[in-house]
Design a protein around this motif. Sequence first.
Motif, PDB file in Angstrom:
ATOM      1  N   ASP A   1       0.828  -1.216   0.000  1.00 43.08           N
ATOM      2  CA  ASP A   1       0.000   0.000   0.000  1.00 43.08           C
ATOM      3  C   ASP A   1       0.861   1.263   0.000  1.00 43.08           C
ATOM      4  OD1 ASP A   1      -2.509  -1.112  -0.146  1.00 43.08           O
ATOM      5  OD2 ASP A   1      -2.797  -1.243   2.013  1.00 43.08           O
ATOM      6  N   ILE A   2       1.974   1.222   0.741  1.00 43.50           N
ATOM      7  CA  ILE A   2       2.894   2.369   0.735  1.00 43.50           C
ATOM      8  C   ILE A   2       3.455   2.578  -0.675  1.00 43.50           C
ATOM      9  CG2 ILE A   2       5.125   3.232   1.582  1.00 43.50           C
ATOM     10  CD1 ILE A   2       4.520   1.845   4.248  1.00 43.50           C
ATOM     11  N   GLY A   3       3.851   1.484  -1.321  1.00 40.91           N
ATOM     12  CA  GLY A   3       4.359   1.588  -2.691  1.00 40.91           C
ATOM     13  C   GLY A   3       3.295   2.057  -3.658  1.00 40.91           C
ATOM     14  N   PHE A   4       2.058   1.583  -3.476  1.00 42.02           N
ATOM     15  CA  PHE A   4       0.956   1.923  -4.380  1.00 42.02           C
ATOM     16  C   PHE A   4       0.646   3.420  -4.339  1.00 42.02           C
ATOM     17  CE2 PHE A   4      -3.747   1.900  -5.300  1.00 42.02           C
ATOM     18  CZ  PHE A   4      -3.630   1.542  -6.630  1.00 42.02           C
ATOM     19  N   ILE A   5       0.521   3.978  -3.129  1.00 39.05           N
ATOM     20  CA  ILE A   5       0.178   5.393  -3.026  1.00 39.05           C
ATOM     21  C   ILE A   5       1.376   6.280  -3.372  1.00 39.05           C
ATOM     22  CG2 ILE A   5       0.712   5.699  -0.559  1.00 39.05           C
ATOM     23  CD1 ILE A   5      -1.855   7.402  -0.364  1.00 39.05           C
ATOM     24  N   SER A   6       2.595   5.776  -3.142  1.00 42.64           N
ATOM     25  CA  SER A   6       3.793   6.570  -3.426  1.00 42.64           C
ATOM     26  C   SER A   6       4.096   6.634  -4.917  1.00 42.64           C
ATOM     27  CB  SER A   6       5.007   5.985  -2.684  1.00 42.64           C
ATOM     28  OG  SER A   6       4.823   6.063  -1.284  1.00 42.64           O
TER      29      SER A   6
ATOM     30  N   PHE B   1       2.740   1.369 -10.870  1.00 40.54           N
ATOM     31  CA  PHE B   1       1.328   1.425 -10.497  1.00 40.54           C
ATOM     32  C   PHE B   1       0.679   0.049 -10.637  1.00 40.54           C
ATOM     33  CE2 PHE B   1      -3.138   2.004 -11.747  1.00 40.54           C
ATOM     34  CZ  PHE B   1      -3.615   2.708 -10.653  1.00 40.54           C
ATOM     35  N   TYR B   2       0.919  -0.612 -11.769  1.00 40.61           N
ATOM     36  CA  TYR B   2       0.324  -1.937 -11.979  1.00 40.61           C
ATOM     37  C   TYR B   2       1.010  -2.993 -11.115  1.00 40.61           C
ATOM     38  CZ  TYR B   2      -2.703  -0.336 -15.702  1.00 40.61           C
ATOM     39  OH  TYR B   2      -3.694   0.307 -16.409  1.00 40.61           O
ATOM     40  N   LEU B   3       2.286  -2.835 -10.838  1.00 40.62           N
ATOM     41  CA  LEU B   3       2.988  -3.781  -9.967  1.00 40.62           C
ATOM     42  C   LEU B   3       2.364  -3.803  -8.577  1.00 40.62           C
ATOM     43  CD1 LEU B   3       5.328  -5.621  -9.034  1.00 40.62           C
ATOM     44  CD2 LEU B   3       6.709  -3.557  -8.717  1.00 40.62           C
ATOM     45  N   PHE B   4       2.258  -2.621  -7.939  1.00 41.34           N
ATOM     46  CA  PHE B   4       1.745  -2.576  -6.572  1.00 41.34           C
ATOM     47  C   PHE B   4       0.244  -2.816  -6.517  1.00 41.34           C
ATOM     48  CE2 PHE B   4       5.690   0.002  -5.977  1.00 41.34           C
ATOM     49  CZ  PHE B   4       6.275  -0.829  -5.033  1.00 41.34           C
ATOM     50  N   GLY B   5      -0.486  -2.368  -7.554  1.00 41.56           N
ATOM     51  CA  GLY B   5      -1.923  -2.615  -7.584  1.00 41.56           C
ATOM     52  C   GLY B   5      -2.238  -4.097  -7.686  1.00 41.56           C
TER      53      GLY B   5
ATOM     54  N   GLY C   1       2.227  -9.771  -9.589  1.00 44.47           N
ATOM     55  CA  GLY C   1       2.196  -8.330  -9.825  1.00 44.47           C
ATOM     56  C   GLY C   1       3.213  -7.889 -10.856  1.00 44.47           C
ATOM     57  N   LEU C   2       4.398  -8.503 -10.815  1.00 48.66           N
ATOM     58  CA  LEU C   2       5.456  -8.152 -11.770  1.00 48.66           C
ATOM     59  C   LEU C   2       5.061  -8.539 -13.196  1.00 48.66           C
ATOM     60  CD1 LEU C   2       8.312  -6.935 -11.761  1.00 48.66           C
ATOM     61  CD2 LEU C   2       9.221  -9.254 -11.585  1.00 48.66           C
TER      62      LEU C   2
ATOM     63  N   HIS D   1      -5.178  13.623 -16.849  1.00 45.84           N
ATOM     64  CA  HIS D   1      -5.150  12.756 -15.671  1.00 45.84           C
ATOM     65  C   HIS D   1      -3.996  13.214 -14.797  1.00 45.84           C
ATOM     66  CE1 HIS D   1      -6.157   9.179 -13.429  1.00 45.84           C
ATOM     67  NE2 HIS D   1      -6.972   8.752 -14.384  1.00 45.84           N
ATOM     68  N   PHE D   2      -3.931  12.688 -13.551  1.00 44.36           N
ATOM     69  CA  PHE D   2      -2.825  13.090 -12.676  1.00 44.36           C
ATOM     70  C   PHE D   2      -1.722  12.040 -12.613  1.00 44.36           C
ATOM     71  CE2 PHE D   2      -5.881  10.882 -10.017  1.00 44.36           C
ATOM     72  CZ  PHE D   2      -5.103  10.071  -9.212  1.00 44.36           C
ATOM     73  N   PHE D   3      -1.866  10.955 -13.377  1.00 47.71           N
ATOM     74  CA  PHE D   3      -0.773   9.986 -13.511  1.00 47.71           C
ATOM     75  C   PHE D   3      -0.938   9.258 -14.842  1.00 47.71           C
ATOM     76  CE2 PHE D   3      -4.138   7.435 -11.667  1.00 47.71           C
ATOM     77  CZ  PHE D   3      -3.978   6.175 -12.211  1.00 47.71           C
ATOM     78  N   CYS D   4       0.108   8.515 -15.228  1.00 43.80           N
ATOM     79  CA  CYS D   4       0.093   7.812 -16.511  1.00 43.80           C
ATOM     80  C   CYS D   4      -0.673   6.505 -16.381  1.00 43.80           C
ATOM     81  CB  CYS D   4       1.532   7.527 -16.961  1.00 43.80           C
ATOM     82  SG  CYS D   4       2.450   9.016 -17.401  1.00 43.80           S
ATOM     83  N   ASP D   5      -1.895   6.516 -16.873  1.00 48.15           N
ATOM     84  CA  ASP D   5      -2.733   5.321 -16.837  1.00 48.15           C
ATOM     85  C   ASP D   5      -2.967   4.868 -18.263  1.00 48.15           C
ATOM     86  OD1 ASP D   5      -4.165   3.299 -15.688  1.00 48.15           O
ATOM     87  OD2 ASP D   5      -6.022   4.449 -15.491  1.00 48.15           O
ATOM     88  N   LEU D   6      -2.849   3.567 -18.509  1.00 46.29           N
ATOM     89  CA  LEU D   6      -2.884   3.046 -19.870  1.00 46.29           C
ATOM     90  C   LEU D   6      -4.178   3.369 -20.624  1.00 46.29           C
ATOM     91  CD1 LEU D   6      -1.171   1.527 -21.905  1.00 46.29           C
ATOM     92  CD2 LEU D   6      -2.135  -0.615 -21.064  1.00 46.29           C
ATOM     93  N   PRO D   7      -5.366   3.237 -20.032  1.00 44.01           N
ATOM     94  CA  PRO D   7      -6.584   3.587 -20.792  1.00 44.01           C
ATOM     95  C   PRO D   7      -6.576   5.023 -21.307  1.00 44.01           C
ATOM     96  CG  PRO D   7      -7.169   2.368 -18.819  1.00 44.01           C
ATOM     97  CD  PRO D   7      -5.712   2.670 -18.711  1.00 44.01           C
TER      98      PRO D   7
END
Length: 278
Positions: free
Chosen positions: A37-42, A71-75, A119-120, A143-149
């Motif tokens: 969760d720390i990695g995901f939000i960071s 983002f996809y790794l930690f998610g 996740g990897l 958007h506020f981050f790079c999201d694939l869609p």
Amino acid sequence: MYLISVMGNLLIILAVSSDPHLHTPMYLFLSVLSAADIGFISTTVPRMIWDLQTQRKVISYTGCLTQLSLFYLFGCLDSALLLVMAFDRFVAICHPLHYSAILNARLCNLLILASLLFGLSDSQVHSFMMSQLTFCGNVEVPHFFCDLPQLLKHACDSTAVYKIIMYLISAIFGGVPISGILFSYTRIVSSVLRVSSRGGRCKAFSTCCSHLSVVCLFYGTGVGVYLSSLFSPSPRKVAVVSVVYTMLVPTLNPFIYSLRNKDIKIATQSLLNRIVYC
């Protein structure tokens, strides 16, 4: 919210590692989930805060690819760990006498390693897809981050095949954990309903409440993000839903697990007392 999330999850990790009574599979998985969760939000929030403060709002192609990958790794790691924790509850309730024998140290480490590899794999597939896209000049992503869609909408190539692959990947990497969690809880409910005493049934169900709350929060907001990206024409609405997904879930997880867990409360209080005393 970012500081509360990092401090709350870090406190759970320190509390679990410092208290020998919490050196059990359930709390081991919880501490790894807190680290994820720390990695995901960071991955997204510090960059968003920096952009808001500087008003630059510019990210390089390499930075965008790195952010998407993490983002996809930690998610996906979060999703896999929720499945592992559901399996832990299944063994604890359905096979309590064999709990220690089944969830030994070797299997616990293998489950954590498998979650990381899961996740990897998801991260690398999404990163590879993005690396194959061609963008014409500078791209403005709403958007506020790079999201694939969102990136697919601004690619110069035909993206029909990429969209099909993306949703197939999401169905596989999202469907496997959800199916495993549903299967585990189907068996848990079946086992608990066979318990004769009402107190025994309530005690068994109470051990699953925190995990179920986190599962509903994680998958509920995650599904909301991707449904909004499919059906909402407004990029602003998609971004707002994404804020809930990327910030609210990691922030609430420590509270959900600590407020309903007496062992975590005691360990946290003991840790804080030692810190204050030092």
